[in-house]
Design a protein around this motif. Structure first.
Motif, PDB file in Angstrom:
ATOM      1  N   UNK A 164       0.827  -1.204   0.000  1.00 33.51           N
ATOM      2  CA  UNK A 164       0.000   0.000   0.000  1.00 33.51           C
ATOM      3  C   UNK A 164       0.862   1.256   0.000  1.00 33.51           C
ATOM      4  N   UNK A 165       1.944   1.231   0.770  1.00 39.01           N
ATOM      5  CA  UNK A 165       2.864   2.361   0.796  1.00 39.01           C
ATOM      6  C   UNK A 165       3.561   2.532  -0.549  1.00 39.01           C
ATOM      7  N   UNK A 166       3.963   1.433  -1.154  1.00 35.06           N
ATOM      8  CA  UNK A 166       4.613   1.509  -2.464  1.00 35.06           C
ATOM      9  C   UNK A 166       3.660   2.065  -3.517  1.00 35.06           C
ATOM     10  N   UNK A 167       2.403   1.686  -3.440  1.00 36.81           N
ATOM     11  CA  UNK A 167       1.418   2.205  -4.386  1.00 36.81           C
ATOM     12  C   UNK A 167       1.258   3.715  -4.202  1.00 36.81           C
ATOM     13  N   UNK A 195      17.663  -7.256  -1.851  1.00 38.67           N
ATOM     14  CA  UNK A 195      16.317  -6.715  -1.652  1.00 38.67           C
ATOM     15  C   UNK A 195      15.971  -5.663  -2.696  1.00 38.67           C
ATOM     16  N   UNK A 196      16.979  -5.013  -3.281  1.00 41.22           N
ATOM     17  CA  UNK A 196      16.710  -3.967  -4.262  1.00 41.22           C
ATOM     18  C   UNK A 196      15.983  -4.519  -5.480  1.00 41.22           C
ATOM     19  N   UNK A 197      16.387  -5.693  -5.914  1.00 45.72           N
ATOM     20  CA  UNK A 197      15.750  -6.296  -7.089  1.00 45.72           C
ATOM     21  C   UNK A 197      14.272  -6.597  -6.797  1.00 45.72           C
ATOM     22  N   UNK A 198      14.021  -7.185  -5.635  1.00 48.26           N
ATOM     23  CA  UNK A 198      12.647  -7.502  -5.271  1.00 48.26           C
ATOM     24  C   UNK A 198      11.815  -6.250  -5.064  1.00 48.26           C
ATOM     25  N   UNK A 199      12.419  -5.227  -4.458  1.00 47.87           N
ATOM     26  CA  UNK A 199      11.703  -3.981  -4.216  1.00 47.87           C
ATOM     27  C   UNK A 199      11.319  -3.313  -5.534  1.00 47.87           C
ATOM     28  N   UNK A 200      12.229  -3.314  -6.487  1.00 47.73           N
ATOM     29  CA  UNK A 200      11.935  -2.704  -7.783  1.00 47.73           C
ATOM     30  C   UNK A 200      10.785  -3.437  -8.470  1.00 47.73           C
ATOM     31  N   UNK A 201      10.781  -4.753  -8.396  1.00 48.36           N
ATOM     32  CA  UNK A 201       9.691  -5.530  -8.983  1.00 48.36           C
ATOM     33  C   UNK A 201       8.362  -5.201  -8.309  1.00 48.36           C
ATOM     34  N   UNK A 202       8.385  -5.066  -6.993  1.00 45.59           N
ATOM     35  CA  UNK A 202       7.158  -4.722  -6.263  1.00 45.59           C
ATOM     36  C   UNK A 202       6.671  -3.320  -6.649  1.00 45.59           C
ATOM     37  N   UNK A 203       7.598  -2.394  -6.825  1.00 42.74           N
ATOM     38  CA  UNK A 203       7.218  -1.047  -7.234  1.00 42.74           C
ATOM     39  C   UNK A 203       6.530  -1.064  -8.592  1.00 42.74           C
ATOM     40  N   UNK A 204       7.067  -1.840  -9.512  1.00 43.95           N
ATOM     41  CA  UNK A 204       6.462  -1.898 -10.848  1.00 43.95           C
ATOM     42  C   UNK A 204       5.059  -2.498 -10.764  1.00 43.95           C
ATOM     43  N   UNK A 205       4.884  -3.484  -9.905  1.00 43.83           N
ATOM     44  CA  UNK A 205       3.558  -4.067  -9.713  1.00 43.83           C
ATOM     45  C   UNK A 205       2.569  -3.033  -9.178  1.00 43.83           C
ATOM     46  N   UNK A 206       3.072  -2.050  -8.444  1.00 49.89           N
ATOM     47  CA  UNK A 206       2.219  -1.010  -7.863  1.00 49.89           C
ATOM     48  C   UNK A 206       2.107   0.229  -8.752  1.00 49.89           C
TER      49      UNK A 206
END
Length: 272
Positions: A164-167, A195-206
């Motif tokens: 939710x925060x990333x969105x 974690x940067x790779x996973x975080x970037x993927x999550x950001x794109x999903x949001x």
């Protein structure tokens, strides 16, 4: 979101089309003195940085590592005043085409006046602000003012952030999302946090269109690794150290060396 009119966003997109991605280079204004910091920022752009990030010296830089803290202390001891920031931005923009973002903690902006700060930054040719200690839900004034003056607002996303925060960050950000690669202060790391790779993927999903990874990147290989999944790599400590130890000539060398990581393997041999 990423505004279509953002010069920063278009610069990063262009780097992605032409090379692996963009290099964002950070230096504090006023280190070791105002004129040299301007000369250094110009040299950084000419040596291969696509976007310039100028840091506002601050007495309580909670996010910055030792090298950057020491540099900002030198700037403050030398008498840096916030009004000099706008002169520095103007001088850099008169010399190079690279967009200039300002990284600042929020208190100096509040003390100066949010509207006044934005107006003077826009007039100087600045592209916008990176604000490490303010979140979109607490930034209504800045969001309104930035839209009025056509300035980018770059918010940070951390591995600990909820979806939710990333969105929220993705929706409020323009230019690019500053993706924090590690939990902690800025500085160099032998290896980037996975974690940067996973975080970037999550950001794109949001919904984040453009994401640049910062904190811990200090070599061409680390830049190349980050650009496997991100649109840009942000380097600060390595550049500040180079300026401190060898002046503008050494800084130019180090920027060129690290910028080689933005090129495809076939192009690296042609590096300057």
């Amino acid at each position: 979101m990423t505004e279509q009119g953002s010069v920063v966003a278009e610069t990063i997109r262009a780097a992605g089309r032409e090379r692996r991605g963009a290099l964002v280079g950070y230096l504090p204004v006023g280190f070791p003195d105002l004129d040299t910091s301007v000369e250094a920022a110009i040299a950084m752009a000419r040596a291969g940085a696509d976007v310039i990030e100028l840091g506002v010296p601050y007495s309580d830089p909670v996010m910055d590592g030792t090298v950057i803290q020491e540099a900002t202390n030198v700037a403050l001891a030398g008498g840096f005043r916030l009004r000099q920031l706008f002169d520095a931005v103007r001088r850099v923009r008169e010399a190079v085409d690279a967009p200039v973002l300002v990284m600042t903690y929020w208190n100096p902006v509040l003390q100066y006046g949010v509207d006044r700060f934005a107006a003077e930054l826009a007039e100087a040719g600045g592209a916008g602000l990176i604000t490490p200690d303010i979140t979109p839900d607490a930034a209504a004034d800045w969001i309104e003012v930035s839209e009025r003056y056509g300035l980018d607002r770059v918010f940070l996303a951390a591995p600990s952030s909820t979806d939710a925060r990333l969105r929220l960050v993705a929706e409020a950000t323009t230019g690019f999302v500053y993706t924090v690669s590690t939990m902690g202060i800025t500085g160099e790391r032998a290896e980037l946090d996975a974690a940067a790779r996973g975080l970037t993927a999550r950001l794109r999903e949001q919904g984040a269109e453009l994401a640049c990874v910062g904190i811990g990147i200090s070599t061409a290989a680390q830049v190349a690794s980050a650009l496997e999944y991100a649109d840009g790599a942000i380097v600060g400590t390595a550049f500040v150290r180079a300026l401190r130890e060898g002046g503008v000539p050494r800084l130019s060398e180090v920027v060129a060396e690290i910028a080689a990581g933005t090129r495809s393997p076939g192009d690296v041999g042609a590096a300057r």
